[in-house]
Design a protein around this motif. Structure first.
Motif, PDB file in Angstrom:
ATOM      1  N   ASN A  47       0.716  -1.228  -0.249  1.00  0.00           N
ATOM      2  CA  ASN A  47      -0.423  -0.324  -0.274  1.00  0.00           C
ATOM      3  C   ASN A  47       0.725   1.378  -0.076  1.00  0.00           C
ATOM      4  O   ASN A  47       0.416   2.059   0.835  1.00  0.00           O
ATOM      5  N   ASP A  48       1.719   1.337  -0.986  1.00  0.00           N
ATOM      6  CA  ASP A  48       2.281   2.406  -1.103  1.00  0.00           C
ATOM      7  C   ASP A  48       2.960   2.994  -2.856  1.00  0.00           C
ATOM      8  O   ASP A  48       2.837   2.295  -3.495  1.00  0.00           O
ATOM      9  N   GLU A  49       3.228   4.036  -2.927  1.00  0.00           N
ATOM     10  CA  GLU A  49       4.425   4.039  -4.024  1.00  0.00           C
ATOM     11  C   GLU A  49       5.091   5.200  -4.010  1.00  0.00           C
ATOM     12  O   GLU A  49       5.125   6.411  -2.691  1.00  0.00           O
ATOM     13  N   THR A  50       6.011   5.502  -5.220  1.00  0.00           N
ATOM     14  CA  THR A  50       7.040   6.329  -4.077  1.00  0.00           C
ATOM     15  C   THR A  50       7.175   6.853  -5.845  1.00  0.00           C
ATOM     16  O   THR A  50       7.124   7.110  -6.712  1.00  0.00           O
ATOM     17  N   PRO A  51       6.584   8.352  -6.067  1.00  0.00           N
ATOM     18  CA  PRO A  51       6.823   9.071  -6.793  1.00  0.00           C
ATOM     19  C   PRO A  51       8.111   9.199  -7.789  1.00  0.00           C
ATOM     20  O   PRO A  51       9.084   9.377  -7.069  1.00  0.00           O
ATOM     21  N   VAL A  52       8.775   9.405  -9.053  1.00  0.00           N
ATOM     22  CA  VAL A  52       9.216   9.400 -10.156  1.00  0.00           C
ATOM     23  C   VAL A  52       9.622  10.681 -10.348  1.00  0.00           C
ATOM     24  O   VAL A  52       9.447  11.160 -11.371  1.00  0.00           O
ATOM     25  N   PRO A  53      10.769  11.723  -9.707  1.00  0.00           N
ATOM     26  CA  PRO A  53      10.808  13.078  -9.970  1.00  0.00           C
ATOM     27  C   PRO A  53      10.697  13.571 -10.922  1.00  0.00           C
ATOM     28  O   PRO A  53      10.940  14.162 -11.283  1.00  0.00           O
ATOM     29  N   MET A  55      10.296  11.898 -14.248  1.00  0.00           N
ATOM     30  CA  MET A  55       8.857  11.559 -14.534  1.00  0.00           C
ATOM     31  C   MET A  55       7.223  12.167 -14.280  1.00  0.00           C
ATOM     32  O   MET A  55       6.806  11.065 -13.555  1.00  0.00           O
ATOM     33  N   PRO A  56       7.121  13.535 -14.432  1.00  0.00           N
ATOM     34  CA  PRO A  56       5.792  13.840 -13.399  1.00  0.00           C
ATOM     35  C   PRO A  56       4.799  12.627 -13.686  1.00  0.00           C
ATOM     36  O   PRO A  56       4.037  12.389 -15.125  1.00  0.00           O
ATOM     37  N   GLY A  57       3.827  12.372 -12.558  1.00  0.00           N
ATOM     38  CA  GLY A  57       2.712  11.495 -12.934  1.00  0.00           C
ATOM     39  C   GLY A  57       2.633   9.971 -13.146  1.00  0.00           C
ATOM     40  O   GLY A  57       2.013   9.024 -12.626  1.00  0.00           O
ATOM     41  N   VAL A  58       4.766   9.513 -12.474  1.00  0.00           N
ATOM     42  CA  VAL A  58       4.465   8.430 -12.730  1.00  0.00           C
ATOM     43  C   VAL A  58       5.033   8.487 -11.287  1.00  0.00           C
ATOM     44  O   VAL A  58       5.567   8.764 -10.867  1.00  0.00           O
ATOM     45  N   ALA A  59       4.461   6.895 -10.595  1.00  0.00           N
ATOM     46  CA  ALA A  59       4.892   6.320  -9.553  1.00  0.00           C
ATOM     47  C   ALA A  59       5.697   5.186  -9.633  1.00  0.00           C
ATOM     48  O   ALA A  59       4.791   4.106 -10.525  1.00  0.00           O
ATOM     49  N   ARG A  60       6.279   4.831  -9.165  1.00  0.00           N
ATOM     50  CA  ARG A  60       6.326   3.266  -8.829  1.00  0.00           C
ATOM     51  C   ARG A  60       5.054   2.529  -7.830  1.00  0.00           C
ATOM     52  O   ARG A  60       5.144   3.372  -6.601  1.00  0.00           O
ATOM     53  N   LEU A  61       4.697   1.478  -7.687  1.00  0.00           N
ATOM     54  CA  LEU A  61       3.600   1.426  -7.436  1.00  0.00           C
ATOM     55  C   LEU A  61       4.215  -0.428  -5.973  1.00  0.00           C
ATOM     56  O   LEU A  61       4.589  -0.914  -7.330  1.00  0.00           O
ATOM     57  N   THR A  62       3.387  -0.328  -4.987  1.00  0.00           N
ATOM     58  CA  THR A  62       3.638  -1.990  -4.561  1.00  0.00           C
ATOM     59  C   THR A  62       2.640  -2.625  -5.223  1.00  0.00           C
ATOM     60  O   THR A  62       1.538  -2.068  -6.187  1.00  0.00           O
ATOM     61  N   THR A  63       2.761  -4.550  -5.232  1.00  0.00           N
ATOM     62  CA  THR A  63       2.160  -5.043  -5.916  1.00  0.00           C
ATOM     63  C   THR A  63       0.077  -4.054  -5.540  1.00  0.00           C
ATOM     64  O   THR A  63      -0.310  -4.699  -6.620  1.00  0.00           O
ATOM     65  N   ARG A  65      -1.127  -2.009  -5.178  1.00  0.00           N
ATOM     66  CA  ARG A  65      -1.199  -0.536  -5.464  1.00  0.00           C
ATOM     67  C   ARG A  65      -1.503  -0.387  -7.825  1.00  0.00           C
ATOM     68  O   ARG A  65      -2.133  -0.834  -8.348  1.00  0.00           O
ATOM     69  N   ALA A  66      -0.801  -1.742  -8.071  1.00  0.00           N
ATOM     70  CA  ALA A  66      -0.494  -2.813  -8.932  1.00  0.00           C
ATOM     71  C   ALA A  66      -1.534  -3.013  -9.592  1.00  0.00           C
ATOM     72  O   ALA A  66      -1.914  -2.961 -11.094  1.00  0.00           O
ATOM     73  N   VAL A  67      -2.066  -3.990  -8.921  1.00  0.00           N
ATOM     74  CA  VAL A  67      -3.666  -4.371  -8.858  1.00  0.00           C
ATOM     75  C   VAL A  67      -4.393  -3.464  -9.313  1.00  0.00           C
ATOM     76  O   VAL A  67      -5.578  -3.694 -10.303  1.00  0.00           O
ATOM     77  N   LYS A  68      -4.747  -2.415  -8.698  1.00  0.00           N
ATOM     78  CA  LYS A  68      -5.666  -1.899  -8.376  1.00  0.00           C
ATOM     79  C   LYS A  68      -5.319  -0.811  -9.519  1.00  0.00           C
ATOM     80  O   LYS A  68      -6.661  -0.074 -10.621  1.00  0.00           O
ATOM     81  N   ALA A  69      -4.414  -0.809 -10.250  1.00  0.00           N
ATOM     82  CA  ALA A  69      -3.666  -0.100 -11.957  1.00  0.00           C
ATOM     83  C   ALA A  69      -4.005  -0.660 -12.804  1.00  0.00           C
ATOM     84  O   ALA A  69      -4.931   0.544 -14.017  1.00  0.00           O
ATOM     85  N   ALA A  70      -4.332  -1.997 -12.434  1.00  0.00           N
ATOM     86  CA  ALA A  70      -4.433  -3.027 -13.047  1.00  0.00           C
ATOM     87  C   ALA A  70      -6.236  -2.826 -13.616  1.00  0.00           C
ATOM     88  O   ALA A  70      -6.361  -2.762 -14.999  1.00  0.00           O
ATOM     89  N   GLU A  71      -6.376  -2.640 -12.639  1.00  0.00           N
ATOM     90  CA  GLU A  71      -8.165  -2.865 -12.801  1.00  0.00           C
ATOM     91  C   GLU A  71      -8.613  -1.091 -13.491  1.00  0.00           C
ATOM     92  O   GLU A  71      -9.713  -1.062 -14.755  1.00  0.00           O
ATOM     93  N   MET A  72      -7.983   0.333 -12.786  1.00  0.00           N
ATOM     94  CA  MET A  72      -8.238   0.810 -13.792  1.00  0.00           C
ATOM     95  C   MET A  72      -7.999   1.255 -15.277  1.00  0.00           C
ATOM     96  O   MET A  72      -8.298   1.246 -16.294  1.00  0.00           O
ATOM     97  N   ALA A  73      -6.908   0.793 -15.555  1.00  0.00           N
ATOM     98  CA  ALA A  73      -6.288   0.239 -16.997  1.00  0.00           C
ATOM     99  C   ALA A  73      -7.494  -0.443 -17.541  1.00  0.00           C
ATOM    100  O   ALA A  73      -8.207   0.229 -19.017  1.00  0.00           O
ATOM    101  N   ALA A  74      -8.028  -1.326 -17.145  1.00  0.00           N
ATOM    102  CA  ALA A  74      -8.626  -2.486 -17.415  1.00  0.00           C
ATOM    103  C   ALA A  74     -10.098  -1.454 -17.954  1.00  0.00           C
ATOM    104  O   ALA A  74     -11.182  -1.530 -19.210  1.00  0.00           O
ATOM    105  N   GLY A  75     -10.502  -0.833 -17.025  1.00  0.00           N
ATOM    106  CA  GLY A  75     -11.722  -0.138 -16.877  1.00  0.00           C
ATOM    107  C   GLY A  75     -11.663   0.257 -18.276  1.00  0.00           C
ATOM    108  O   GLY A  75     -12.455   1.288 -18.343  1.00  0.00           O
ATOM    109  N   LEU A  76     -10.753   1.077 -18.697  1.00  0.00           N
ATOM    110  CA  LEU A  76     -10.340   2.317 -19.848  1.00  0.00           C
ATOM    111  C   LEU A  76     -10.442   2.017 -21.053  1.00  0.00           C
ATOM    112  O   LEU A  76     -10.523   2.557 -21.890  1.00  0.00           O
ATOM    113  N   GLY A  77     -10.199   0.678 -21.087  1.00  0.00           N
ATOM    114  CA  GLY A  77     -10.433  -0.655 -22.142  1.00  0.00           C
ATOM    115  C   GLY A  77      -8.809  -0.529 -22.515  1.00  0.00           C
ATOM    116  O   GLY A  77      -8.832  -1.151 -23.547  1.00  0.00           O
ATOM    117  N   ILE A  78      -7.628  -0.001 -21.768  1.00  0.00           N
ATOM    118  CA  ILE A  78      -6.155  -0.521 -21.911  1.00  0.00           C
ATOM    119  C   ILE A  78      -6.244  -1.925 -22.285  1.00  0.00           C
ATOM    120  O   ILE A  78      -6.687  -2.929 -20.966  1.00  0.00           O
TER     121      ILE A  78
END
Length: 334
Positions: A47-53, A55-63, A65-78
């Motif tokens: 449950n953590d993330e670290t921004p990449v200075p 690359m604005p808007g990009v962060a490293r994600l823990t597993t 949060r990566a799952v939630k990102a994948a769910e979001m991506a699928a919801g967008l049709g990616i």
């Protein structure tokens, strides 16, 4: 055959530009969410993330949060994401053994995403740089990045990712012969349906700087990668490398970086007529984001224009950090 238009005023090219409807009717190249693969950076923890200075808007994600990102991506049709791990410097070794551990961050995240979002395709990175104490994509022996020993390690890494559930293997190392070795191992171990998207024409580019920050390879890297990545002055070599990787069993091929190498994308697609992809790399993303932040460019517009340029050059898809933002923009404009 070249069609010669009627002379002016019988031919007025502006007629077909006079309205949005007419412009859309004659548009040669279109961009859709189906064209995107979204790269995601991973890190250990919960449950953590670290921004990449850089690359604005990009962060490293823990597993999780990566799952939630994948769910979001699928919801967008990616339809596909690509995973890149950050490895703590204390876990980096010269033998790179963490690269093929079944419980490393990448493999644990593959299993978690597949359990939660089975419909999304997962692409992985196959190279030793994020696990290597010396920051290189291959083993370093007496100052030389050795090829054949590295290929053996990459095969082990490939099989570990396939066992975890990866759909697409992305060898980004540029070692000779690795595609044939990977394909043979995948066939032998029952992974016949695992796809290989080879970074077949990966250039020794300065545009990768922010990515190396994201995966923690900047400080570790000793020397440069010019003995195994391509010389930016070469084009014929790129075509030969793509043809070789296809002959060894690659299903799709990649040109990297993207916009500075659109001519390579066009040559590959025109001459070989194969599924062709480009990576809009971290430096390209960072430049556009920096210009937007300074008010020098209209960010959303140049984002979509840059992505369209890949399609116009012949690419079938693009790895881009803009994927969610672009997907939302295309949806809003539909």
């Amino acid at each position: 055959m070249v069609t010669i238009p009627a002379p002016f005023p019988a031919a007025r090219f502006r007629r077909m530009r006079a309205s949005d409807a007419r412009r859309r009717l004659m548009r040669e190249t279109t961009l859709t969410v189906d064209d995107f693969i979204w790269p995601i950076f991973l890190q250990a923890g919960e449950n953590d993330e670290t921004p990449v200075p850089s690359m604005p808007g990009v962060a490293r994600l823990t597993t999780d949060r990566a799952v939630k990102a994948a769910e979001m991506a699928a919801g967008l049709g990616i339809t596909a994401i690509c995973l890149f791990p950050y490895t703590d410097p204390a876990s980096r070794t010269e033998d790179c053994a963490e690269a093929w551990s079944p419980d490393n961050t990448t493999n644990r995240t593959i299993r978690a995403i597949k359990a939660a979002v089975p419909e999304i395709a997962i692409m992985t990175d196959v190279a030793l740089d994020t696990y290597n104490a010396l920051g290189h994509d291959g083993f370093v022996v007496d100052g030389e990045i050795v090829n054949d020993e590295t290929v053996e390690a990459l095969v082990k890494m490939t099989l570990a990712q396939a066992e975890a559930g990866a759909d697409i293997i992305g060898p980004s190392d540029m070692m000779d012969g690795r595609i044939g070795a990977m394909r043979a191992a995948l066939e032998r171990d029952g992974h016949q349906n695992v796809t290989i998207l080879s970074y077949a024409a990966k250039y020794a580019s300065a545009f990768y700087g922010p990515f190396r920050d994201a995966v923690g390879a900047t400080a570790a890297l000793k020397g440069d990668k010019k003995t195994y990545q391509m010389d930016p002055g070469n084009t014929d070599e790129a075509v030969r490398l793509v043809a070789r990787d296809l002959a060894e069993g690659a299903d799709m091929v990649m040109v990297k970086p993207g916009m500075p190498y659109l001519d390579i994308c066009r040559r590959v697609k025109t001459e070989l007529q194969v599924p062709t992809y480009a990576y809009q790399v971290s430096g390209e993303y960072a430049m556009l984001k920096a210009a937007e932040a300074n008010g020098w460019l209209d960010g959303p517009t140049v984002m979509l224009e840059s992505l369209l340029s890949f399609k116009r050059a012949g690419c079938d898809g693009i790895l881009t950090y803009f994927a969610p933002e672009a997907a939302r923009a295309l949806k809003a404009g539909a």
